[in-house]
Structure formats: structure tokens, C-alpha cells
Design a protein around this motif. Structure first.
Motif, PDB file in Angstrom:
ATOM      1  N   LEU A   1       0.823  -1.214   0.000  1.00 55.32           N
ATOM      2  CA  LEU A   1       0.000   0.000   0.000  1.00 55.32           C
ATOM      3  C   LEU A   1       0.855   1.262   0.000  1.00 55.32           C
ATOM      4  N   ARG A   2       1.947   1.236   0.749  1.00 54.28           N
ATOM      5  CA  ARG A   2       2.847   2.399   0.793  1.00 54.28           C
ATOM      6  C   ARG A   2       3.486   2.626  -0.576  1.00 54.28           C
ATOM      7  N   ASN A   3       3.834   1.545  -1.262  1.00 48.43           N
ATOM      8  CA  ASN A   3       4.441   1.665  -2.595  1.00 48.43           C
ATOM      9  C   ASN A   3       3.452   2.195  -3.626  1.00 48.43           C
ATOM     10  N   ARG A   4       2.159   2.021  -3.349  1.00 53.96           N
ATOM     11  CA  ARG A   4       1.125   2.540  -4.256  1.00 53.96           C
ATOM     12  C   ARG A   4       0.777   3.989  -3.963  1.00 53.96           C
ATOM     13  N   GLY A   5       1.497   4.587  -3.002  1.00 58.68           N
ATOM     14  CA  GLY A   5       1.295   6.007  -2.715  1.00 58.68           C
ATOM     15  C   GLY A   5       0.392   6.316  -1.543  1.00 58.68           C
ATOM     16  N   LYS A   6      -0.060   5.286  -0.825  1.00 58.49           N
ATOM     17  CA  LYS A   6      -0.895   5.522   0.352  1.00 58.49           C
ATOM     18  C   LYS A   6      -0.044   6.056   1.500  1.00 58.49           C
ATOM     19  N   SER A   7      -0.657   6.921   2.308  1.00 56.62           N
ATOM     20  CA  SER A   7       0.057   7.455   3.468  1.00 56.62           C
ATOM     21  C   SER A   7       0.197   6.384   4.545  1.00 56.62           C
ATOM     22  N   HIS A   8       1.070   6.642   5.523  1.00 57.60           N
ATOM     23  CA  HIS A   8       1.251   5.676   6.616  1.00 57.60           C
ATOM     24  C   HIS A   8      -0.059   5.426   7.339  1.00 57.60           C
ATOM     25  N   LYS A   9      -0.814   6.484   7.600  1.00 64.24           N
ATOM     26  CA  LYS A   9      -2.071   6.350   8.347  1.00 64.24           C
ATOM     27  C   LYS A   9      -3.087   5.527   7.563  1.00 64.24           C
ATOM     28  N   GLN A  10      -3.180   5.778   6.247  1.00 65.79           N
ATOM     29  CA  GLN A  10      -4.122   5.014   5.419  1.00 65.79           C
ATOM     30  C   GLN A  10      -3.747   3.538   5.376  1.00 65.79           C
ATOM     31  N   ALA A  11      -2.437   3.276   5.211  1.00 67.18           N
ATOM     32  CA  ALA A  11      -1.970   1.889   5.138  1.00 67.18           C
ATOM     33  C   ALA A  11      -2.179   1.169   6.465  1.00 67.18           C
ATOM     34  N   GLN A  12      -1.910   1.862   7.571  1.00 64.47           N
ATOM     35  CA  GLN A  12      -2.092   1.245   8.888  1.00 64.47           C
ATOM     36  C   GLN A  12      -3.568   0.936   9.150  1.00 64.47           C
ATOM     37  N   THR A  13      -4.447   1.843   8.764  1.00 58.45           N
ATOM     38  CA  THR A  13      -5.883   1.615   8.932  1.00 58.45           C
ATOM     39  C   THR A  13      -6.348   0.424   8.099  1.00 58.45           C
ATOM     40  N   ALA A  14      -5.793   0.307   6.885  1.00 62.14           N
ATOM     41  CA  ALA A  14      -6.126  -0.836   6.031  1.00 62.14           C
ATOM     42  C   ALA A  14      -5.655  -2.146   6.667  1.00 62.14           C
ATOM     43  N   VAL A  15      -4.502  -2.098   7.345  1.00 62.06           N
ATOM     44  CA  VAL A  15      -3.996  -3.283   8.058  1.00 62.06           C
ATOM     45  C   VAL A  15      -4.933  -3.644   9.208  1.00 62.06           C
ATOM     46  N   MET A  16      -5.410  -2.640   9.935  1.00 59.59           N
ATOM     47  CA  MET A  16      -6.367  -2.884  11.020  1.00 59.59           C
ATOM     48  C   MET A  16      -7.615  -3.583  10.484  1.00 59.59           C
ATOM     49  N   ARG A  17      -8.092  -3.106   9.343  1.00 62.40           N
ATOM     50  CA  ARG A  17      -9.277  -3.704   8.733  1.00 62.40           C
ATOM     51  C   ARG A  17      -8.997  -5.147   8.312  1.00 62.40           C
ATOM     52  N   LYS A  18      -7.828  -5.373   7.720  1.00 63.14           N
ATOM     53  CA  LYS A  18      -7.469  -6.727   7.282  1.00 63.14           C
ATOM     54  C   LYS A  18      -7.295  -7.662   8.473  1.00 63.14           C
ATOM     55  N   MET A  19      -6.737  -7.149   9.569  1.00 60.05           N
ATOM     56  CA  MET A  19      -6.571  -7.967  10.781  1.00 60.05           C
ATOM     57  C   MET A  19      -7.923  -8.411  11.316  1.00 60.05           C
ATOM     58  N   LEU A  20      -8.907  -7.515  11.231  1.00 60.53           N
ATOM     59  CA  LEU A  20     -10.248  -7.866  11.705  1.00 60.53           C
ATOM     60  C   LEU A  20     -10.887  -8.897  10.785  1.00 60.53           C
ATOM     61  N   TYR A  21     -10.679  -8.747   9.473  1.00 59.39           N
ATOM     62  CA  TYR A  21     -11.175  -9.747   8.516  1.00 59.39           C
ATOM     63  C   TYR A  21     -10.595 -11.126   8.826  1.00 59.39           C
ATOM     64  N   VAL A  22      -9.268 -11.174   9.035  1.00 62.92           N
ATOM     65  CA  VAL A  22      -8.595 -12.444   9.319  1.00 62.92           C
ATOM     66  C   VAL A  22      -9.072 -13.015  10.646  1.00 62.92           C
ATOM     67  N   SER A  23      -9.251 -12.160  11.648  1.00 63.74           N
ATOM     68  CA  SER A  23      -9.722 -12.607  12.965  1.00 63.74           C
ATOM     69  C   SER A  23     -11.098 -13.253  12.854  1.00 63.74           C
ATOM     70  N   CYS A  24     -11.976 -12.639  12.053  1.00 59.49           N
ATOM     71  CA  CYS A  24     -13.317 -13.220  11.855  1.00 59.49           C
ATOM     72  C   CYS A  24     -13.224 -14.538  11.092  1.00 59.49           C
ATOM     73  N   GLY A  25     -12.242 -14.627  10.191  1.00 55.40           N
ATOM     74  CA  GLY A  25     -12.076 -15.823   9.386  1.00 55.40           C
ATOM     75  C   GLY A  25     -11.633 -17.042  10.181  1.00 55.40           C
ATOM     76  N   VAL A  26     -10.838 -16.816  11.237  1.00 53.65           N
ATOM     77  CA  VAL A  26     -10.325 -17.959  12.002  1.00 53.65           C
ATOM     78  C   VAL A  26     -11.329 -18.458  13.031  1.00 53.65           C
ATOM     79  N   LEU A  27     -12.309 -17.622  13.395  1.00 55.62           N
ATOM     80  CA  LEU A  27     -13.286 -18.031  14.399  1.00 55.62           C
ATOM     81  C   LEU A  27     -14.263 -19.056  13.831  1.00 55.62           C
ATOM     82  N   LYS A  28     -14.631 -20.033  14.643  1.00 57.85           N
ATOM     83  CA  LYS A  28     -15.604 -21.026  14.209  1.00 57.85           C
ATOM     84  C   LYS A  28     -16.148 -21.776  15.420  1.00 57.85           C
TER      85      LYS A  28
END
Length: 318
Positions: A291-318
Motif C-alpha cells: 500500500l505504501r508503494n502505491r502512494g498511500k500514506s502511513h495512516k491510510q496503510a495502517q488503517t487498512a492493516v487494522m481492517r485486514k486484521m479484523l477480517y482475518v480474525s473473523c475468518g479464524v473463528l468457528k
């Protein structure tokens, strides 16, 4: 079309106001009832009388989320299968009241407005939280409040000039630390003794960056009917991490932010794990760098990581 009794309840600390309508226009019942168990039973009794009088089976009850004051009433009403209970965000009812051009704001008018909201928008019924998750949420939130209090006391101590005041602050800090230790031990014991909680916490900790406390908060604050039907997209919205784009007329292409209309505790607990991936190599680091290489700011990239972490967390629950 099947007729429905629409009940709007405006809840306060000591009492709640109830307005009931069928067509959304005419109020057929209004009363102020004490916010205690006797009052809950009285409300159900009155609803049954109206069902019998108008020969209506379904009752849809709508109330606002008002801190803790609505919780006991909501739990009591959920025991009855004939009652559909919806708890809405106060921002929704406020916006709806403005759309009706209401000139007065009283408990009586607010209860009728909530009944009209139920008739107009048919809000989703609230799901009953299992007792183990309910208890875990209570303890985890209390532990978070103790951390906040400890930070406040530490700040007071830094600016303290009087020795006696400093002694009192130290005593309070020691008391808070003891309470925090006891609460953490209680949480750990509860998770160890509960097979469901133990399994879900173990799964959450397999996600890079998620530790014990992060797992506790995520599991206790997720909003779902059943773990099998957990929707990652819905949980992202629940955490207020969904993108919010601002385009209007000729103004387009502005910076996209997150909506923040959701559970701030989940956002808070994901912040540090997402930040660590920018400095330490883990599963999400490559995503952040891309994301940083695509020109996103640190804050935008970090927020996207937070969102992805939540997606993955929901994915592992069962």
C-alpha cells in the motif's frame, strides 16, 4: 397484510415511557412505567391485553441504546417469543425526528417517534448475547476502565507537589493495580473453564499481532447472532473501519477516511498490533508495504492493516 403493534419505548434511569400504535399515526396507548422488574411485567401484561383487544399476534418494540438503562428491560422482553425487540443507535432516531419536523421533545413525543420509526423502517431485531460472552464483555470493559484510571492517576502523580497528596495517589494506584490483577485472573479462569471461549481465544491468538488482551476485546465486542454466521464485512462496519468517501457535485477524488461509526474499543485494540507490523516483519507487513508503494500514506496503510486484521480474525473463528 398482517397487522402489527408498534411500541416505542423512551428509557430513562428510573422510568420509561411507552407509546403504542398500529398505523404509525394514531396513538392507542401511552403510559409511564417504572424501570424495574415490576414495571417490565406490567408492560408485558399491557401488551398482551392490546394483542387480545385488537386480535394482533405480532408486537415490534423499538428503543434507543441508552447506556445500561435499557439493558435489563431488553433482556426481559427477549424472553417472549411473540415480541420482536429492536435497539437502535440514538443517531438514527435523532435524524428520523428531524425528518418529521418535530417541534417538541418530550418523553411522550420521543416514545411515539420510536414507534413510528419501527413502523416506517422495520429495524432489525436485537440478538440475545450468550451469558458467557456477556460476562466476558463486562469483565474486559471493566479491566479497560481500570487501565484508563491508572493512567489518569499516573498523570496526577507527575504534577503533584504535595507529599500527602502523593501518598493518597500511590494508595489509589496500588488499589487499582490489585483490582486489575484480580479481574485479569477472573477472565483467565473463566476462559480456561469455558470450552467455547477457550477455543475462540486460542484461534484469535494465531493471528499475527493478536495477544491475550486483544483477543479478549475482539471476541467480547464482536456483534453476531451465531459464530457460524459471522460476517467479516459486518464486523468491519461494527468497528467503524469501513471507508467513507466524500464526493459531491464537482468535488470528487477527496481523501477517503473511515466512518468511525461503530465500536471504538475494537479500533483501539487493533491500533498497536497494526502499528507493530510496520516495524516488525509479520503476515501483514507485505500488505502494508504494498500500500505504501502505491502512494498511500502511513495512516491510510495502517488503517487498512487494522481492517485486514479484523477480517482475518473473523475468518479464524468457528
Amino acid at each position: 397484510m398482517e397487522k402489527v403493534l408498534y411500541a416505542g419505548i423512551d428509557v430513562a434511569k428510573a422510568k420509561f415511557d411507552v407509546s403504542i400504535t398500529i398505523d404509525g399515526e394514531e396513538r392507542i396507548y401511552y403510559e409511564t412505567i417504572q424501570n424495574e422488574k415490576g414495571g417490565f411485567k406490567k408492560l408485558v401484561k399491557e401488551l398482551k391485553k392490546l394483542q387480545k383487544k385488537f386480535k394482533i399476534k405480532k408486537v415490534h418494540i423499538c428503543m434507543e441504546a441508552t447506556g445500561i438503562y435499557h439493558c435489563e428491560l431488553c433482556e426481559h422482553l427477549l424472553k417472549y417469543s411473540a415480541l420482536v425487540v429492536s435497539v437502535i443507535n440514538p443517531a438514527q432516531s435523532k435524524a428520523f425526528a428531524k425528518s418529521l419536523l418535530l417541534r417538541t421533545k418530550t418523553d411522550k413525543s420521543d416514545s411515539m417517534m420510536l414507534a413510528q420509526y419501527a413502523k416506517k423502517h422495520n429495524p432489525k431485531p436485537v440478538s440475545k448475547l450468550p451469558e458467557n460472552l456477556k460476562k466476558l464483555r463486562t469483565l474486559v470493559r471493566y479491566e479497560n476502565s481500570l487501565v484508563k484510571s491508572l493512567n489518569q492517576e499516573a498523570g496526577k502523580k507527575e504534577n503533584c507537589l504535595d507529599e500527602y497528596e502523593e501518598e493518597l495517589i500511590d494508595e489509589h494506584i496500588n488499589f487499582l493495580r490489585k483490582q486489575q490483577k484480580d479481574v485479569i485472573e477472573k477472565i483467565q479462569t473463566m476462559i480456561k473453564d469455558d470450552e467455547f471461549l477457550n477455543r475462540q481465544i486460542t484461534l484469535l491468538k494465531t493471528v499475527d499481532g493478536i495477544g491475550d488482551k486483544s483477543a479478549w476485546v475482539i471476541l467480547s465486542e464482536l456483534k453476531f447472532d451465531s459464530i457460524e454466521n459471522l460476517s467479516p464485512k459486518a464486523q468491519v462496519c461494527n468497528a467503524g473501519l469501513s471507508p467513507r468517501k466524500h464526493d459531491s457535485g464537482d468535488v470528487t477524488g477527496g481523501r477517503t477516511s473511515i466512518c468511525k461509526m461503530g465500536n471504538k474499543l475494537i479500533r483501539k485494540v487493533l491500533f498497536m498490533p497494526a502499528l507493530r507490523c510496520t516495524k516488525n516483519e509479520n503476515h501483514f507487513t507485505a500488505f502494508y508495504n504494498r500500500l505504501r508503494n502505491r502512494g498511500k500514506s502511513h495512516k491510510q496503510a495502517q488503517t487498512a492493516v487494522m481492517r485486514k486484521m479484523l477480517y482475518v480474525s473473523c475468518g479464524v473463528l468457528k
